[in-house]
Write an enzyme that holds these catalytic residues in place. Sequence first.
Site, PDB file in Angstrom:
ATOM      1  N   HIS A 217       0.873  -1.181   0.000  1.00  0.00           N
ATOM      2  CA  HIS A 217       0.000   0.000   0.000  1.00  0.00           C
ATOM      3  C   HIS A 217       0.914   1.235   0.000  1.00  0.00           C
ATOM      4  O   HIS A 217       1.645   1.467  -0.961  1.00  0.00           O
ATOM      5  CB  HIS A 217      -0.933  -0.098   1.211  1.00  0.00           C
ATOM      6  CG  HIS A 217      -2.086   0.852   1.220  1.00  0.00           C
ATOM      7  ND1 HIS A 217      -2.436   1.646   0.166  1.00  0.00           N
ATOM      8  CD2 HIS A 217      -2.993   1.135   2.202  1.00  0.00           C
ATOM      9  CE1 HIS A 217      -3.497   2.368   0.487  1.00  0.00           C
ATOM     10  NE2 HIS A 217      -3.848   2.087   1.734  1.00  0.00           N
TER      11      HIS A 217
ATOM     12  N   HIS B 178      -2.485  -2.305  -9.803  1.00  0.00           N
ATOM     13  CA  HIS B 178      -3.419  -1.678  -8.875  1.00  0.00           C
ATOM     14  C   HIS B 178      -4.685  -2.502  -8.844  1.00  0.00           C
ATOM     15  O   HIS B 178      -5.095  -3.035  -9.877  1.00  0.00           O
ATOM     16  CB  HIS B 178      -3.740  -0.245  -9.336  1.00  0.00           C
ATOM     17  CG  HIS B 178      -4.303   0.594  -8.247  1.00  0.00           C
ATOM     18  ND1 HIS B 178      -5.625   0.575  -7.921  1.00  0.00           N
ATOM     19  CD2 HIS B 178      -3.704   1.459  -7.394  1.00  0.00           C
ATOM     20  CE1 HIS B 178      -5.819   1.403  -6.915  1.00  0.00           C
ATOM     21  NE2 HIS B 178      -4.678   1.951  -6.566  1.00  0.00           N
TER      22      HIS B 178
ATOM     23  N   ASP C 183       2.821   5.339  -6.958  1.00  0.00           N
ATOM     24  CA  ASP C 183       4.067   5.187  -6.203  1.00  0.00           C
ATOM     25  C   ASP C 183       5.298   5.025  -7.072  1.00  0.00           C
ATOM     26  O   ASP C 183       6.416   5.064  -6.576  1.00  0.00           O
ATOM     27  CB  ASP C 183       3.958   3.960  -5.287  1.00  0.00           C
ATOM     28  CG  ASP C 183       3.016   4.240  -4.142  1.00  0.00           C
ATOM     29  OD1 ASP C 183       3.086   5.340  -3.599  1.00  0.00           O
ATOM     30  OD2 ASP C 183       2.202   3.358  -3.816  1.00  0.00           O
TER      31      ASP C 183
HETATM   32  N1  ACO Z   1       4.584  -7.123 -10.520  1.00  0.00           N
HETATM   33  C1  ACO Z   1       4.445  -8.364 -11.111  1.00  0.00           C
HETATM   34  N2  ACO Z   1       3.282  -9.017 -11.191  1.00  0.00           N
HETATM   35  C2  ACO Z   1       2.208  -8.426 -10.666  1.00  0.00           C
HETATM   36  C3  ACO Z   1       2.267  -7.155 -10.032  1.00  0.00           C
HETATM   37  C4  ACO Z   1       3.517  -6.509  -9.981  1.00  0.00           C
HETATM   38  N3  ACO Z   1       3.645  -5.299  -9.403  1.00  0.00           N
HETATM   39  N4  ACO Z   1       1.029  -6.804  -9.571  1.00  0.00           N
HETATM   40  C5  ACO Z   1       0.226  -7.825  -9.914  1.00  0.00           C
HETATM   41  N5  ACO Z   1       0.925  -8.790 -10.565  1.00  0.00           N
HETATM   42  C6  ACO Z   1       0.381 -10.032 -11.147  1.00  0.00           C
HETATM   43  C7  ACO Z   1      -0.016 -11.027 -10.072  1.00  0.00           C
HETATM   44  O1  ACO Z   1       1.039 -11.900  -9.722  1.00  0.00           O
HETATM   45  C8  ACO Z   1      -1.166 -11.745 -10.750  1.00  0.00           C
HETATM   46  O2  ACO Z   1      -0.607 -12.635 -11.686  1.00  0.00           O
HETATM   47  P1  ACO Z   1      -1.325 -14.066 -11.989  1.00  0.00           P
HETATM   48  O3  ACO Z   1      -2.652 -13.705 -12.571  1.00  0.00           O
HETATM   49  O4  ACO Z   1      -0.406 -14.763 -12.926  1.00  0.00           O
HETATM   50  O5  ACO Z   1      -1.446 -14.758 -10.651  1.00  0.00           O
HETATM   51  C9  ACO Z   1      -1.855 -10.657 -11.551  1.00  0.00           C
HETATM   52  O6  ACO Z   1      -0.828  -9.687 -11.821  1.00  0.00           O
HETATM   53  C10 ACO Z   1      -3.011  -9.995 -10.839  1.00  0.00           C
HETATM   54  O7  ACO Z   1      -2.529  -9.410  -9.641  1.00  0.00           O
HETATM   55  P2  ACO Z   1      -3.236  -9.492  -8.223  1.00  0.00           P
HETATM   56  O8  ACO Z   1      -2.189  -9.747  -7.197  1.00  0.00           O
HETATM   57  O9  ACO Z   1      -4.407 -10.416  -8.281  1.00  0.00           O
HETATM   58  O10 ACO Z   1      -3.784  -8.016  -8.107  1.00  0.00           O
HETATM   59  P3  ACO Z   1      -4.283  -7.330  -6.782  1.00  0.00           P
HETATM   60  O11 ACO Z   1      -5.383  -6.434  -7.197  1.00  0.00           O
HETATM   61  O12 ACO Z   1      -4.557  -8.318  -5.713  1.00  0.00           O
HETATM   62  O13 ACO Z   1      -3.008  -6.494  -6.312  1.00  0.00           O
HETATM   63  C11 ACO Z   1      -1.483  -4.768  -5.935  1.00  0.00           C
HETATM   64  C12 ACO Z   1      -2.856  -5.149  -6.496  1.00  0.00           C
HETATM   65  C13 ACO Z   1      -1.370  -5.212  -4.457  1.00  0.00           C
HETATM   66  C14 ACO Z   1      -1.334  -3.237  -5.963  1.00  0.00           C
HETATM   67  C15 ACO Z   1      -0.399  -5.450  -6.784  1.00  0.00           C
HETATM   68  O14 ACO Z   1      -0.506  -5.035  -8.127  1.00  0.00           O
HETATM   69  C16 ACO Z   1       0.999  -5.198  -6.243  1.00  0.00           C
HETATM   70  O15 ACO Z   1       1.437  -5.877  -5.319  1.00  0.00           O
HETATM   71  N6  ACO Z   1       1.724  -4.179  -6.808  1.00  0.00           N
HETATM   72  C17 ACO Z   1       3.051  -3.827  -6.325  1.00  0.00           C
HETATM   73  C18 ACO Z   1       2.940  -3.012  -5.054  1.00  0.00           C
HETATM   74  C19 ACO Z   1       2.459  -1.619  -5.322  1.00  0.00           C
HETATM   75  O16 ACO Z   1       2.955  -0.926  -6.208  1.00  0.00           O
HETATM   76  N7  ACO Z   1       1.512  -1.169  -4.480  1.00  0.00           N
HETATM   77  C20 ACO Z   1       0.979   0.185  -4.549  1.00  0.00           C
HETATM   78  C21 ACO Z   1      -0.452   0.165  -4.934  1.00  0.00           C
HETATM   79  S1  ACO Z   1      -1.034   1.802  -5.121  1.00  0.00           S
HETATM   80  C22 ACO Z   1      -1.251   2.342  -3.559  1.00  0.00           C
HETATM   81  O17 ACO Z   1      -1.509   1.649  -2.625  1.00  0.00           O
HETATM   82  C23 ACO Z   1      -1.072   3.722  -3.364  1.00  0.00           C
END
Ligand code: ACO
Length: 435
Positions: free
Chosen positions: A268, A309, A365
């Site tokens: 987050h 996201h 971010d």
């Molecule tokens: N890098 C690589 N792969 C990713 C990323 C990433 N940053 N984000 C998602 N994925 C992949 C997942 O592994 C998943 O792959 P799969 O379908 O093969 O299993 C797919 O994309 C879908 O992702 P989910 O994890 O289901 O998406 P979710 O909505 O649960 O997660 C989140 C969203 C937590 C923001 C995620 O994208 C992440 O961890 N990003 C990196 C951390 C980040 O930048 N957070 C800031 C968010 S913005 C904020 O809070 C201000």
Amino acid sequence: MPKDTLTITDNRTGKTYEVPIENGCIRTHALRQIKTGDDDFGLMGYDPAFLNTANCKSAITFIDGDKGILEYRGYPIEQLAEKSSFLEVAYLLLNGELPQQKDLDQFTHLVTHHTLVHENIKSFMDGFRYDAHPMSMLASTVAALSAFYPDAKHTRDERSRRIQITRLIAKMPTIAAFSYRHTMGLPYIYPDNDLSYVANFLTMIKRIGTTTYKVHPVLEKALDVLFILHADHEQNCSTTSVRTVGSSEVDPYSAVSAGVGALYGPLHGGANEAVLRMLREIGHISKIPDFIKQVKGGEGEKKLMGFGHRVYKSYDPRAKVIKRVADEVFEVTGKNPLLEIALELERIALEDEYFVKRKLYPNVDFYSGLIYEAMGFQAEMFPVLFAIPRTVGWCAQWEEMVKDSEQKIARPRQVYTGSGRRDYIAMDKRPSPQK
Ligand code: ACO
């Protein structure tokens, strides 16, 4: 004439039910009537992490994640970032309308004159170890405010609510700056009522050994815009925490401190700190293909931080504004050497099938950390810089929740998967655990 209802047939019993659809939702509570017999509790929705569950009605922030739209009270974020100021946006989020000049002056005066914290807060903060993370200090100190303002428990009293909201917005930069000064071993600087919200914060952070320190106007404006971009983002993890904790009718300091805790996590508000660490780990643009390979090859243990996201499945509109702000800041501070790696990483990721297929785009971010670093903040301060403006959103959402007659104490259900009933076994009779 089409009806706004959903017809459900329960194939276990053959019975059919008609459930109203309002605002594109069914009330999951309506599923409870679907039973196999009198002793059946009724059907529930199972939705870990609230992927498809609306927890409230809200009139504060609108997001269309597919189209990359973000609006506060109907105003597009791009227009607010260009034309408004953080305190004006704060007024808008809290009150629903843009202020008249006299209302804004009064609001600004109130916030400015509540920035001081009780002297005991200083002693409280002195109790932290020299290496305490400023976000931990912020969470604990915000929670401690409830001990300083016991009147905050009158959450049903509008006047009391507004006083606490003013205090929270006003004191957050002071506590944030104190936590920074503590980690740096520097004396705390008191707020200066002659300065703007942002200039006051930057002065409390930066002033050392002089009374003539002046914030650069470009950096002041840049941080003000970043604060606007971070002010609210509807039902994210930290806001949901604030609403959930607040639903017990606890005071808003306790509720907001839960929001700070949620925001601390690397998925987050801690993500911009993680982005910088990632860029440093990559170290050089030549290492990017290897890094991308690891992200794609792993079982999710390595992520491209600052990408993806839960809601945005296109470019985060805040990230677009931030890229412009970054250029303005770097004109003053000089380029962050990690920018080159970030730009190349973005370029490669946006062309890569893995990221394209999953609709992973840069989020707010991805670039904010680079700006904060160029402005002289260490990475530990990044989530703190997020928490200051988000306090406005937390407060607006908390008050909306308090006033919403449909809301009750938050209490989700569970699907129990544990053992069935069994009798207690005396210590000497227990079977040894299976290896
Ligand atoms: N890098 C690589 N792969 C990713 C990323 C990433 N940053 N984000 C998602 N994925 C992949 C997942 O592994 C998943 O792959 P799969 O379908 O093969 O299993 C797919 O994309 C879908 O992702 P989910 O994890 O289901 O998406 P979710 O909505 O649960 O997660 C989140 C969203 C937590 C923001 C995620 O994208 C992440 O961890 N990003 C990196 C951390 C980040 O930048 N957070 C800031 C968010 S913005 C904020 O809070 C201000």
